[in-house]
Enzyme design. Structure first.
Site, PDB file in Angstrom:
ATOM      1  CG  ASN A   7       1.791   5.933 -29.428  1.00 41.62           C
ATOM      2  OD1 ASN A   7       2.259   4.937 -29.889  1.00 41.62           O
ATOM      3  ND2 ASN A   7       1.510   7.263 -30.308  1.00 41.62           N
ATOM      4  CG  HIS A  10       7.541   3.285 -28.838  1.00 41.50           C
ATOM      5  ND1 HIS A  10       8.769   3.356 -29.582  1.00 41.50           N
ATOM      6  CD2 HIS A  10       6.982   4.062 -28.408  1.00 41.50           C
ATOM      7  CE1 HIS A  10       8.428   4.750 -29.574  1.00 41.50           C
ATOM      8  NE2 HIS A  10       7.580   5.291 -28.696  1.00 41.50           N
ATOM      9  CG  HIS A  43       2.457   9.009 -35.898  1.00 38.91           C
ATOM     10  ND1 HIS A  43       3.328   9.907 -35.295  1.00 38.91           N
ATOM     11  CD2 HIS A  43       2.120   9.069 -37.165  1.00 38.91           C
ATOM     12  CE1 HIS A  43       3.656  10.851 -36.166  1.00 38.91           C
ATOM     13  NE2 HIS A  43       3.048  10.639 -37.183  1.00 38.91           N
ATOM     14  NE  ARG A  45       7.541   9.279 -38.170  1.00 41.04           N
ATOM     15  CZ  ARG A  45       7.891  10.330 -37.762  1.00 41.04           C
ATOM     16  NH1 ARG A  45       7.524  10.681 -36.574  1.00 41.04           N
ATOM     17  NH2 ARG A  45       8.738  11.285 -38.236  1.00 41.04           N
ATOM     18  NE  ARG A  49      10.948   7.181 -37.676  1.00 40.10           N
ATOM     19  CZ  ARG A  49      11.192   8.275 -37.411  1.00 40.10           C
ATOM     20  NH1 ARG A  49      11.017   8.459 -36.093  1.00 40.10           N
ATOM     21  NH2 ARG A  49      11.486   9.125 -38.140  1.00 40.10           N
ATOM     22  CD  GLU A  70      -0.134  10.269 -32.408  1.00 41.00           C
ATOM     23  OE1 GLU A  70       1.048  10.003 -33.011  1.00 41.00           O
ATOM     24  OE2 GLU A  70      -0.416  10.207 -31.358  1.00 41.00           O
ATOM     25  CB  THR A 101       5.621  14.127 -32.678  1.00 45.59           C
ATOM     26  OG1 THR A 101       5.233  12.961 -33.330  1.00 45.59           O
ATOM     27  CG2 THR A 101       4.786  15.270 -33.733  1.00 45.59           C
ATOM     28  CD  GLU A 151      -2.471  14.173 -27.948  1.00 45.29           C
ATOM     29  OE1 GLU A 151      -3.495  13.645 -28.468  1.00 45.29           O
ATOM     30  OE2 GLU A 151      -1.547  13.752 -27.830  1.00 45.29           O
ATOM     31  CG  HIS A 192       5.614  14.195 -27.074  1.00 44.00           C
ATOM     32  ND1 HIS A 192       6.856  14.090 -26.874  1.00 44.00           N
ATOM     33  CD2 HIS A 192       5.664  13.542 -28.461  1.00 44.00           C
ATOM     34  CE1 HIS A 192       7.465  13.663 -27.758  1.00 44.00           C
ATOM     35  NE2 HIS A 192       6.746  13.064 -28.890  1.00 44.00           N
TER      36      HIS A 192
HETATM   37  N1  PXP Z   1       0.402  12.179 -28.816  1.00 42.92           N
HETATM   38  C1  PXP Z   1       0.919  12.597 -30.059  1.00 42.92           C
HETATM   39  C2  PXP Z   1       0.220  13.460 -30.719  1.00 42.92           C
HETATM   40  C3  PXP Z   1       2.200  11.839 -30.424  1.00 42.92           C
HETATM   41  O1  PXP Z   1       2.601  12.095 -31.558  1.00 42.92           O
HETATM   42  C4  PXP Z   1       2.626  10.951 -29.594  1.00 42.92           C
HETATM   43  C5  PXP Z   1       4.161  10.319 -29.930  1.00 42.92           C
HETATM   44  O2  PXP Z   1       3.751   9.535 -31.161  1.00 42.92           O
HETATM   45  C6  PXP Z   1       2.296  10.644 -28.455  1.00 42.92           C
HETATM   46  C7  PXP Z   1       0.992  11.304 -27.814  1.00 42.92           C
HETATM   47  C8  PXP Z   1       2.745   9.912 -27.444  1.00 42.92           C
HETATM   48  O3  PXP Z   1       4.069  10.267 -26.720  1.00 42.92           O
HETATM   49  P1  PXP Z   1       4.961   9.323 -26.040  1.00 42.92           P
HETATM   50  O4  PXP Z   1       5.233   8.237 -26.787  1.00 42.92           O
HETATM   51  O5  PXP Z   1       6.071  10.217 -25.441  1.00 42.92           O
HETATM   52  O6  PXP Z   1       4.185   8.964 -24.522  1.00 42.92           O
END
Ligand code: PXP
Length: 238
Positions: A7, A10, A43, A45, A49, A70, A101, A151, A192
């Site tokens: 992901n 960030h 993601h 959103r 953001r 996402e 999330t 997931e 997550h």
């Molecule tokens: N999976 C999903 C569905 C998420 O919403 C997120 C956070 O955006 C993640 C994985 C990744 O989570 P983390 O950034 O805490 O590793």
């Protein structure tokens, strides 16, 4: 082979902090793929953001990079995703005030709406996943709604591990859900809050085929990259 989805939200957060172009999430997507990730997760959103529409469009059009987009179940977002056409979709709940999330989808609500959304993506050959809490009821509902994958939200497990609290019940819950999901024909993903320890714990469950990891992985990469970048600057100014 187990898959790792990275992901890169960030990286967009960091770029947006300056309102300029660096670090570029499109470059990040290519870089992450080259480094060995199996897919890129972004993601988009509702509040935009981090990842912006243009980032999502460009990243989804990159060749040979599998993108997991996402989005919430908001109809505007669904239509946007149908146009952008990522390889994979993961439907997530969204709440404007949350930092990230916070939990899985409430699947007992809007069953027909969610079923139709999944059908729309299926028609476009887009693999669909539902982000759910580790609950057997939600696993069964995901199957009934026609989802390809689930997931499992690992945030609670991750928090317990980080706080050094007893996590065995939560780990067992995830294990049970993974076994049942796989048995009824759903592909199982986890994500997550994952760090090295939680990923190692969950890797013991062969039913989990994909891990989606963001915040910790990007945070760790800062430390792994710092010495190289500092050396580069020292060389420039010497
Ligand atoms: N999976 C999903 C569905 C998420 O919403 C997120 C956070 O955006 C993640 C994985 C990744 O989570 P983390 O950034 O805490 O590793």
């Amino acid at each position: 082979m187990r898959r790792l989805g990275v992901n890169i939200d960030h990286i967009a957060t960091l770029r947006n902090a300056r309102g300029e172009l660096h670090p570029d999430p499109i470059f990040a997507a290519k870089f992450v793929k080259k480094a060995g990730a199996d897919s890129i997760t972004i993601h988009l959103r509702e509040d935009r953001r981090h990842i912006k529409d243009n980032d999502a469009k460009k990243i989804c059009s990159l060749k040979k990079i599998l993108v997991n987009l996402e989005i919430s179940t908001n109809s505007k977002m669904i239509n946007k995703a149908l146009k952008i056409k990522p390889n994979y979709i993961c439907l997530v709940p969204e709440n404007r005030k949350e930092v990230t999330t916070e939990g899985g989808l409430d699947l007992d609500k809007n069953k027909n709406k969610n079923k139709n959304i999944i059908l729309k993506f299926k028609k476009k050959k887009i693999r669909t996943s539902l982000f759910i809490n580790p609950s057997i009821n939600d696993i069964k509902t995901s199957y009934k709604l026609g989802s390809d994958c689930v997931e499992i939200h690992t945030g609670r497990l991750s928090r317990l591990v980080k706080l050094k609290k007893n996590y065995s019940k939560e780990l067992n819950r995830i294990k049970k859900c993974s076994i049942i999901a796989k048995k009824i024909g759903l592909e199982v993903h986890a994500g997550h809050g994952l760090d090295y320890k939680t990923t190692e714990l969950l890797s013991r469950f062969k039913e989990i085929e994909e891990f989606n990891i963001g915040h910790y992985l990007i945070g760790e990469s800062v430390f792994f990259g710092l010495s190289k970048v500092i050396k580069k600057f020292k060389k420039i100014i010497k």
